[in-house]
Design an enzyme around this catalytic site. Structure first.
Site, PDB file in Angstrom:
ATOM      1  N   ASN A   1       0.864  -1.201   0.096  1.00 25.50           N
ATOM      2  CA  ASN A   1      -0.129   0.008   0.198  1.00 25.50           C
ATOM      3  C   ASN A   1       0.966   1.371   0.007  1.00 25.50           C
ATOM      4  O   ASN A   1       1.756   1.460  -0.806  1.00 25.50           O
ATOM      5  CB  ASN A   1      -1.192   0.280   1.056  1.00 25.50           C
ATOM      6  CG  ASN A   1      -0.863  -0.124   2.391  1.00 25.50           C
ATOM      7  OD1 ASN A   1      -0.411  -1.473   2.876  1.00 25.50           O
ATOM      8  ND2 ASN A   1      -0.656   0.825   3.383  1.00 25.50           N
ATOM      9  N   ASP A   2       0.592   2.212   0.889  1.00 26.62           N
ATOM     10  CA  ASP A   2       1.164   3.554   0.869  1.00 26.62           C
ATOM     11  C   ASP A   2       2.667   3.604   0.196  1.00 26.62           C
ATOM     12  O   ASP A   2       3.346   3.111   0.675  1.00 26.62           O
ATOM     13  CB  ASP A   2       1.346   4.482   2.056  1.00 26.62           C
ATOM     14  CG  ASP A   2       0.058   4.064   2.849  1.00 26.62           C
ATOM     15  OD1 ASP A   2      -0.879   3.671   2.289  1.00 26.62           O
ATOM     16  OD2 ASP A   2      -0.164   4.790   4.064  1.00 26.62           O
TER      17      ASP A   2
ATOM     18  N   PHE B   1       4.878   1.107  10.131  1.00 23.60           N
ATOM     19  CA  PHE B   1       3.606   1.941   9.397  1.00 23.60           C
ATOM     20  C   PHE B   1       4.245   2.850   8.349  1.00 23.60           C
ATOM     21  O   PHE B   1       5.507   3.356   8.518  1.00 23.60           O
ATOM     22  CB  PHE B   1       2.655   2.458  10.456  1.00 23.60           C
ATOM     23  CG  PHE B   1       1.498   1.547  10.465  1.00 23.60           C
ATOM     24  CD1 PHE B   1       1.750   0.101  10.351  1.00 23.60           C
ATOM     25  CD2 PHE B   1       0.435   1.950  11.064  1.00 23.60           C
ATOM     26  CE1 PHE B   1       0.846  -0.814  10.343  1.00 23.60           C
ATOM     27  CE2 PHE B   1      -0.689   0.817  11.331  1.00 23.60           C
ATOM     28  CZ  PHE B   1      -0.494  -0.433  11.154  1.00 23.60           C
ATOM     29  N   SER B   2       3.534   3.674   7.942  1.00 21.94           N
ATOM     30  CA  SER B   2       3.936   4.817   6.791  1.00 21.94           C
ATOM     31  C   SER B   2       4.707   6.018   7.468  1.00 21.94           C
ATOM     32  O   SER B   2       4.794   6.386   8.790  1.00 21.94           O
ATOM     33  CB  SER B   2       2.889   5.472   6.126  1.00 21.94           C
ATOM     34  OG  SER B   2       2.277   4.489   5.253  1.00 21.94           O
TER      35      SER B   2
ATOM     36  N   ASP C   1       2.234   8.191  10.256  1.00 18.34           N
ATOM     37  CA  ASP C   1       2.531   8.678   9.109  1.00 18.34           C
ATOM     38  C   ASP C   1       3.222  10.152   9.195  1.00 18.34           C
ATOM     39  O   ASP C   1       3.079  11.065   8.537  1.00 18.34           O
ATOM     40  CB  ASP C   1       1.343   8.951   8.237  1.00 18.34           C
ATOM     41  CG  ASP C   1       0.359   7.699   8.366  1.00 18.34           C
ATOM     42  OD1 ASP C   1       0.883   6.657   8.446  1.00 18.34           O
ATOM     43  OD2 ASP C   1      -0.885   7.786   7.994  1.00 18.34           O
TER      44      ASP C   1
END
Ligand code: FRU
Length: 454
Positions: free
Chosen positions: A8-9, A68-69, A133
């Site tokens: 994903n991202d 995570f991002s 993020d």
């Protein structure tokens, strides 16, 4: 695409040691989202990407639920990654910000001082469970980061932090808030300047539709305005979608050494059916886009380097189209198209790509509505639907750039004034291109290239 599994991202998009680097949210072990790693790609021209070893895995107490991002920045010749550690203690979730550093841009060491920001660095009322993020940047010798957060009333917000050294951070203000009106949680914030305008980008969960805008489950939007880095506050002027299509989320930008603002996004949408999962993978990035501000609106168009990969040009000179025009020599599933449309007396005119028996993906201009639409209701497998963006003709004409890459269609209108991105899943034989006009005669021309990335 990742080498295998789920992505994903985009994360850590940057230039370091003579190469562009693009990291991404990665679950290598299945085609479903799972404990996140950072996959890694490098490129010298933003088109051809080379897979590198996985940069980060969830292997520390402060990121054991997932890496995570986040983003990247160079300092003193070293590459710093700033990412969110996701921690799930039997349903009690915490998110903290961490740093990893590299000398060579390939192997990364997580900092002994991690996390560099945890719940104790949050402003009053902000949720420790939704704090993620980080997007880092430097201004006048000071480092800043914008981070997604959730306020006590459930509203999405963007927080600003300041640091002299990337390791010690202090809270510096709440940049903007959704006020529970512009969606719920705001993910993946980005903040940059074009000319004398500041641009704040967020990916808003469940942003309610507003006419032709925000028609996806979640929407990536930009706000133009003015950022006060001292007060930590952003004053918004205008707001719009970054892309009016179906599959575009979590974009991230960087500033290239030649000054261009470059953007890449995850070309997919949470909770959409993903037919590629049957084949062991899911998720891909958009083509890298150049971002400019024109007449107060963001324009995005494919990075100019892509034109180097154009092969075998086919030209259909300006023709009067009434009904159908199916040029025999124009076909392909990995193609770059430039189309000009003067609708003339037609009520609708446009182009169909990935056409075959019973299948077509339609990009058209509707004169009465003044919109360009992207219709994927007969595109093959996968979700259908229609998206529209308002467009004004220039000297009575419309210019479309359409990039087709097997299961993706990226449309750029009038040099990037609007973009529409969507995934479609046609059969391998559906490779025809047709021009069409309904209700009258339109003047149209077309240039087509195969895109061959060796
Ligand atoms: C956005 C997002 C981010 C998070 C990541 C997890 O798509 O939900 O907020 O860091 O994906 O994979």
């Amino acid at each position: 695409m990742g080498e295998t599994g789920w992505i994903n991202d985009p994360n850590g998009f940057c230039y370091f040691n003579g190469r562009y680097h693009l990291f991404y949210q990665y679950h290598p072990y299945s085609a479903q989202w799972g404990p996140m790693h950072w996959g890694h790609l490098t490129s010298t021209d933003l088109v051809r990407w080379e897979h590198r070893p996985v940069a980060l895995a969830p292997d520390e107490p402060y990121d054991r639920g997932g890496v995570f991002s986040g983003s990247a920045i160079e300092k003193d010749g070293r590459l710093y990654l700033i990412y969110t550690g996701h921690i799930d203690d039997g349903g009690v979730i915490r998110q903290v910000q961490n740093i990893a550093v590299s000398e060579d841009g390939i192997r990364f060491a997580k900092c002994p001082g991690n996390p560099v920001i945890d719940a104790s660095g949050l402003p009053k009322g902000a949720s420790p469970a939704d704090f993620r993020d980080p997007k880092v940047f430097e201004h006048d010798g000071v480092y800043y980061m914008v981070v997604a957060s959730r306020a006590a009333d459930g509203s999405g917000q963007v927080l600003l932090y300041r640091s002299p050294d990337l390791l010690h951070w202090t809270y510096a203000g709440t940049v903007a808030r959704s006020e529970n009106r512009l969606g719920e949680m705001w993910e993946c914030p980005d903040l940059f300047r074009l000319g004398d305008t500041d641009i704040l980008v967020v990916s808003a969960i469940h942003l309610p539709a507003d006419g032709h805008r925000h028609n996806n489950l979640h929407s990536s939007i930009y706000m133009t305005g003015e950022m006060d880095l001292q007060q930590g506050r952003f004053v918004m002027k205008e707001l719009d979608d970054l892309d009016g299509g179906f599959d575009f989320y979590a974009p991230q930008t960087m500033r290239a050494t030649d000054g261009r603002r470059l953007l890449v996004a995850w070309m997919n949408m949470w909770e959409s059916p993903m037919p590629t999962q049957q084949h062991g993978w899911a998720g891909q990035m958009t083509v890298v886009r150049e971002v400019t501000l024109q007449d107060g609106r963001l324009h995005t168009c494919p990075v100019r380097e892509l034109a180097r990969y154009r092969r075998r040009e086919v030209v259909v000179p300006e023709t009067v189209v009434e009904g159908e025009h199916l040029p025999e020599s124009v076909r392909g599933q990995q193609i770059d198209l430039e189309v000009t449309i003067d609708p003339g007396s037609a009520s609708e005119a446009g182009i169909r790509v990935l056409e075959g028996p019973g299948e077509e993906t339609v990009i058209g201009y509707n004169v009465a509505e003044g919109v360009v639409y992207f219709d994927r209701n007969r595109s093959g497998e996968g979700p259908g639907g229609m998206r529209k963006v308002p467009v004004t003709l220039r000297d009575g004409r419309l210019a479309l750039r359409v990039l087709v890459d097997r299961i993706s269609v990226e449309v750029f209108v009038n040099g990037g004034e609007r973009a529409l991105t969507g995934l479609v899943y046609p059969r391998q034989e559906s490779d025809r291109v047709a021009l069409f006009a309904r209700g009258g005669a339109a003047h149209m021309s077309l240039r087509k290239w195969d895109i061959a990335v060796p």
